[in-house]
Design a protein around this motif. Structure first.
Motif, PDB file in Angstrom:
ATOM      1  N   SER A 121     -29.122  -3.963  47.790  1.00 42.40           N
ATOM      2  CA  SER A 121     -30.583  -4.105  47.910  1.00 42.40           C
ATOM      3  C   SER A 121     -31.221  -4.102  46.530  1.00 42.40           C
ATOM      4  N   TYR A 122     -32.518  -4.392  46.538  1.00 41.93           N
ATOM      5  CA  TYR A 122     -33.269  -4.411  45.269  1.00 41.93           C
ATOM      6  C   TYR A 122     -33.669  -2.977  44.937  1.00 41.93           C
ATOM      7  N   TYR A 131     -30.321  -5.434  41.347  1.00 45.09           N
ATOM      8  CA  TYR A 131     -30.260  -6.050  42.671  1.00 45.09           C
ATOM      9  C   TYR A 131     -29.093  -7.026  42.677  1.00 45.09           C
TER      10      TYR A 131
END
Length: 263
Positions: free
Chosen positions: A217-218, A168
């Motif tokens: 994003s994660y 992330y």
């Protein structure tokens, strides 16, 4: 007339009348002694029969009461009821061979979480051996050395491994990573080194996937696998992963172990 005279003479002589009565009423020989003996014998036989029947009833009732007492009495150890020779005869001799003391019947298991303070270079997709945390893990009749799990008790083992990968970017678009994770190959390998084959390593299990992650994003992916294998004393197990720099270094997410369940 002569007949009438004789009749009258007969009536007039009372002595003759008494003698006649004695002639007609002579006592009959009595059978009283034999009847009495027969009566006594009958009574004796009846008494003996009554005693015998009473004894039979008494014995029957005694046996019934003993059975009822044994069925209702609390169960005691067999040693308290029977003498030692009978106890020894009743014991199952087959249990002598079921002793759990021999080493080949000992339980063995291991569970090791990933070691936190280890670093992996980025941009390296080649598989790297994972180092595990022996201090915070559990080892029972197994040992750990040089990133390998060592077998000390031969038998059938269930070997398992789980590795989680995550990436992330907390900085956003301004801090784009130098590594491209849009086509990341996240593969887990479990190897088995056979002591009888001069510690030659063979692939035991393999799993993984190619992930197309977003850099902003994660992202997370976990690979988990397990299987049963027979292991000899001196065999070793170890785990390799590609892109090891993305490993999740939490004990709940990445771990490795084995459990012996049979000979």
């Amino acid at each position: 007339m002569a007949a009438t005279h004789e009749y009258r003479t007969y009536l007039r002589n009372p002595v003759d009348m008494e003698a006649g009565q004695h002639r007609f009423h002579q006592p009959v020989p009595a059978s009283e002694p034999s009847s009495r003996s027969l009566l006594i014998g009958t009574l004796a036989v009846m008494g003996l029969l009554q005693v015998a029947s009473s004894m039979a009833i008494l014995l029957h009732l005694t046996g019934y009461l003993q059975e009822a007492d044994l069925s209702t009495a609390p169960h005691r150890p067999i040693e308290e009821v029977h003498p030692k020779p009978i106890v020894n005869a009743l014991k199952d001799t087959r249990k002598k061979g079921q002793c759990k003391h021999p080493k080949d019947r000992m339980l063995a298991s291991a569970h090791l979480p990933i070691k936190v303070n280890q670093g992996f270079p980025k941009k390296v997709e080649k598989a790297i051996v994972i180092e595990w945390d022996e201090v915070h893990g559990t080892l029972r009749n197994m040992s750990y050395q040089k990133r390998k799990l060592l077998v000390t008790v031969p038998g059938f083992y269930y070997v398992y491994a789980k590795t989680c990968f995550r990436y992330y970017n907390l900085g956003g678009l301004e801090e784009m990573p130098a590594v491209d994770v849009s086509n990341a190959q996240l593969i887990q390998y479990v190897y088995h080194e056979s002591f009888k084959q001069n510690s030659k390593a063979g692939l035991l299990m393999k799993t993984g996937s190619t992930m197309r992650w977003n850099n902003t994003s994660y992202n997370m992916y976990c690979a988990q696998q397990g299987r049963v294998v027979y292991l000899d004393k001196g065999d070793a197990l170890f785990v390799n992963v590609s892109n090891a720099w993305m490993l999740d270094k939490e004990a709940e997410g990445t771990y490795f172990g084995a459990i012996k369940f049979g000979n």
